[in-house]
Write a protein that holds these residues in place. Structure first.
Motif, PDB file in Angstrom:
ATOM      1  N   THR A 229      -0.517 -28.443  -1.280  1.00 12.81           N
ATOM      2  CA  THR A 229       0.929 -28.522  -1.053  1.00 12.81           C
ATOM      3  C   THR A 229       1.256 -28.603   0.430  1.00 12.81           C
ATOM      4  O   THR A 229       2.370 -28.963   0.795  1.00 12.81           O
ATOM      5  N   ARG A 230       0.308 -28.315   1.292  1.00 11.84           N
ATOM      6  CA  ARG A 230       0.594 -28.316   2.729  1.00 11.84           C
ATOM      7  C   ARG A 230       1.012 -29.694   3.255  1.00 11.84           C
ATOM      8  O   ARG A 230       1.939 -29.797   4.046  1.00 11.84           O
ATOM      9  N   PRO A 231       0.359 -30.806   2.868  1.00 13.60           N
ATOM     10  CA  PRO A 231       0.711 -32.100   3.474  1.00 13.60           C
ATOM     11  C   PRO A 231       2.059 -32.675   3.050  1.00 13.60           C
ATOM     12  O   PRO A 231       2.517 -33.624   3.670  1.00 13.60           O
ATOM     13  N   PHE A 233       2.971 -34.416   0.036  1.00  9.18           N
ATOM     14  CA  PHE A 233       2.571 -35.758  -0.362  1.00  9.18           C
ATOM     15  C   PHE A 233       3.749 -36.660  -0.680  1.00  9.18           C
ATOM     16  O   PHE A 233       4.776 -36.220  -1.202  1.00  9.18           O
ATOM     17  N   GLU A 237       1.060 -41.590  -2.393  1.00 13.06           N
ATOM     18  CA  GLU A 237      -0.196 -40.888  -2.103  1.00 13.06           C
ATOM     19  C   GLU A 237      -0.701 -40.150  -3.339  1.00 13.06           C
ATOM     20  O   GLU A 237      -1.904 -40.140  -3.616  1.00 13.06           O
TER      21      GLU A 237
END
Length: 297
Positions: A229-231, A233, A237
């Motif tokens: 969940t950090r990026p 998305f 992607e």
């Protein structure tokens, strides 16, 4: 040349770049190239050692011919700056006198403001070996110096011109963070799409015995979700990741994609179909499920 595009308009104008007694034609050519990179086009030479024109300069300019073709040669620096309203002298050494000293960012903004007001401007650059004499600096209005390593402050003349040319170009942007092109605009993935990906990943890992020992599964799942969940998305992607995961989950070296309809894929399609509300499976899907003894309700 890489990075050039003859279909786009050439940016020209800006302050004149004045080289005092440049020695090598190659250096003059690299200066012309640096100028062209950032929209400067007027190059003035004071007593170039090897004379002018200089074919080595043209070769080193790497197609910045409009700068080379427009070069004007002067016998003295006083003549080279005579028609200008405001001039900066570049130097890496502290000078005696009362002239204002600015960094390249502030100097470029000063030049831009004066240029927009219609003034004729110049930037002086000294000899390759020892720069400008004090009396030459005295012909300028202000000094510009670069924040370089004080123990190693010597810049190649083309590097010095490149730095000032870059700051000149940047000073004319609507925002100093503007770029010539941008990455694609992508729709952020919804939480439904992201959670669906998590569930698929968890099921695939569970089927392969990833969560061992079983007591640690909740923490392992939590860690996976924290990482993924950090990026934040984008939808496109996630589609790529789902495609990769599907190939790893449903297919194998013995039964690669395109060779059939694996049972895990049939079950997943059936589950998805059930959630969507009973749209009929494809004929191929029903046949594949029937072969594996999977009943279609």
């Amino acid at each position: 040349m890489a990075g050039t595009d003859s279909d786009r308009p050439m940016i020209t104008g800006g302050p004149a770049v004045i080289l005092v007694e440049p020695q090598l034609g190659e250096n003059i050519g690299m200066v012309a190239r640096a100028m062209a990179n950032f929209g400067l086009s007027e190059l003035r030479l004071v007593k170039p050692r090897d004379g002018w024109p200089n074919e080595r300069a043209r070769a080193a300019a790497s197609k910045a011919d409009h700068v080379i073709d427009g070069v004007v040669v002067y016998e003295t620096l006083a003549e080279a700056v005579a028609d200008l309203n405001f001039v900066f002298a570049t130097t890496a050494r502290e000078r005696d006198g009362f002239k204002q000293v600015r960094g390249p960012v502030e100097a470029a903004r000063t030049l831009r403001t004066r240029y927009d007001d219609g003034e004729k401007l110049g930037i002086l650059f000294g000899r390759e070996k020892f720069g400008l004499f004090n009396e030459e600096v005295g012909l300028a209005d202000e000094i510009v110096t670069f924040p370089v390593n004080p123990a190693f402050a010597s810049l190649n003349i083309a590097q010095a011109v490149l730095l000032m040319s870059y700051e000149w170009m940047k000073s004319g942007l609507a925002s100093e963070t503007d770029t010539a092109f941008r990455g694609p605009d992508m729709e952020p993935a919804s939480k439904v799409q992201l959670h669906s990906f998590f569930e698929h990943l968890e099921a695939a890992l569970e089927a392969r015995g990833y969560f061992r020992p079983a007591a640690k599964k909740p923490k392992m799942v939590d860690n996976l979700r924290s990482v993924l969940t950090r990026p934040a998305f984008a939808e496109a992607e996630l589609k790529v990741l789902r495609g990769v995961l599907s190939s790893l989950d449903y297919f194998s070296p013995k039964q690669p994609r395109g060779s059939g309809y694996p049972e895990r894929k049939a079950l997943a399609d059936r589950a998805a179909h059930s959630e969507e509300g009973a749209a009929p499976l494809s004929e191929r899907g029903r046949e594949a499920m029937a072969k594996r003894g999977v009943k279609h309700g």
